[in-house]
Design a protein around this motif. Structure first.
Motif, PDB file in Angstrom:
ATOM      1  N   VAL A 219       0.827  -1.221   0.000  1.00 49.03           N
ATOM      2  CA  VAL A 219       0.000   0.000   0.000  1.00 49.03           C
ATOM      3  C   VAL A 219       0.855   1.263   0.000  1.00 49.03           C
ATOM      4  O   VAL A 219       0.607   2.206  -0.759  1.00 49.03           O
ATOM      5  N   GLY A 220       1.883   1.278   0.842  1.00 48.95           N
ATOM      6  CA  GLY A 220       2.638   2.510   1.080  1.00 48.95           C
ATOM      7  C   GLY A 220       3.453   2.981  -0.113  1.00 48.95           C
ATOM      8  O   GLY A 220       3.451   4.185  -0.426  1.00 48.95           O
ATOM      9  N   ILE A 221       4.168   2.054  -0.784  1.00 51.37           N
ATOM     10  CA  ILE A 221       5.038   2.481  -1.885  1.00 51.37           C
ATOM     11  C   ILE A 221       4.239   2.981  -3.088  1.00 51.37           C
ATOM     12  O   ILE A 221       4.495   4.091  -3.590  1.00 51.37           O
ATOM     13  N   PRO A 222       3.238   2.226  -3.584  1.00 52.95           N
ATOM     14  CA  PRO A 222       2.459   2.767  -4.714  1.00 52.95           C
ATOM     15  C   PRO A 222       1.726   4.069  -4.369  1.00 52.95           C
ATOM     16  O   PRO A 222       1.700   5.000  -5.179  1.00 52.95           O
ATOM     17  N   LEU A 223       1.156   4.116  -3.158  1.00 53.07           N
ATOM     18  CA  LEU A 223       0.410   5.316  -2.779  1.00 53.07           C
ATOM     19  C   LEU A 223       1.338   6.524  -2.623  1.00 53.07           C
ATOM     20  O   LEU A 223       1.010   7.645  -3.038  1.00 53.07           O
ATOM     21  N   GLY A 224       2.533   6.294  -2.045  1.00 51.97           N
ATOM     22  CA  GLY A 224       3.498   7.385  -1.904  1.00 51.97           C
ATOM     23  C   GLY A 224       3.984   7.884  -3.252  1.00 51.97           C
ATOM     24  O   GLY A 224       4.119   9.093  -3.463  1.00 51.97           O
TER      25      GLY A 224
END
Length: 308
Positions: A111-116
């Protein structure tokens, strides 16, 4: 690379030795454990007999030398509370904590890498602002409060998920959600900032000038170069989750190392506390070694052949 690995393994041995000294000294400075092992009305001669039984009547230096000699053979002493060797007790609980930590990191990466990266590519937009507010809120929420709130909502009111224990994948959902809110928020913020910084680099403008699609520029050039600091933080978070998820494990009665550590501290079970700290500390150092090796895979400019 071989030289680098040997240097890091020697460094690892010194770090583990320093951890063992620190935990040994600090635990003894915290008070006399014999008072919790004997009745309040125990006679002085009985207290001294128990003290001799556990070798606590010797000078502190001799106690540490005895401990270190047994530790190199894999013997970290016998738990006062459970009456069993401390090392197997920790190793029995380690898989549950490792599963919780690995699941949390997996959710954070997914979740964190694509969203960031998505927010970084749209910095200043309404969507970026909304995600930023959400991640700031997630980072700010205390884990114990969020865990209790999720239990009340999903286990007590809606009765969709189990509230505690570990008896299948459904038991993972609430603890992982509780831990992931903080770690995902942190990674989103880091990736967003790194993507914004990398987007201004010369090689990105060159890639765009060659006519590469924006998705290819972002995926092949920007995100990969923005992940170095993120990998470092993920490694630190994984190490912290192995030993630092004490509160969350206690809230969800998760049978892991953190809950075992809490029980050991409450009962002043010195051998068990030492065993937990040493095992978790060693795992933390090994994770950082793996993170160092990942740098070379992410950035071809990094080589360890001539590392000093």
């Amino acid at each position: 690379m071989t030289r680098f690995l040997l240097q890091r393994l020697v460094h690892l041995a010194w770090v583990v030795l320093a951890i063992s000294i620190l935990v040994f000294v600090l635990i003894h400075l915290s008070g006399d454990p014999i008072r919790l092992l004997t009745p309040l009305d125990a006679r002085p001669e009985d207290i001294e007999r128990v003290r001799r039984l556990y070798g606590l009547d010797k000078p502190l230096v001799l106690q540490y030398v005895d401990f270190l000699g047994r530790a190199v053979r894999g013997d970290l002493g016998e738990s006062f509370r459970f009456g069993q060797p401390a090392m197997p007790l920790v190793l029995q609980r380690l898989p549950a904590t490792a599963l919780l930590a690995a699941s949390t990191v997996a959710v954070t990466i997914a979740v964190g890498i694509p969203l960031g990266a998505w927010c970084g590519a749209r910095a200043g937009s309404t969507a970026d602002w909304a995600v930023s507010v959400g991640t700031f809120a997630g980072i700010s929420l205390p884990s114990f409060w969020l865990g209790v709130l999720l239990i009340l909502l999903f286990a007590d009111r809606l009765r969709l998920l189990p509230a505690s224990g570990f008896d299948g994948p459904a038991h993972l959902v609430l603890p992982v959600a509780t831990l992931s809110v903080y770690t995902t928020g942190l990674i989103v913020r880091m990736v967003r900032a790194d993507v914004i910084a990398v987007l201004g680099q010369e090689f990105v403008r060159t890639a765009r000038a060659k006519g590469l699609p924006e998705g290819a520029v972002l995926g092949r050039h920007v995100v990969r170069n923005a992940l170095l600091s993120t990998v470092t933080v993920l490694g630190l978070q994984l190490g912290s989750l192995l030993g630092g998820s004490v509160v969350v494990e206690a809230v969800f009665a998760w049978p892991g190392v953190g809950w075992l550590m809490l029980q050991a501290i409450q009962t002043r079970d010195l051998p068990l506390v030492r065993a937990v700290v040493l095992v978790v500390g060693t795992a933390f150092v090994l994770i950082n070694l793996v993170v160092d090796l990942l740098y070379a895979a992410l950035d071809p400019r990094i080589r360890y052949d001539h590392a000093g």
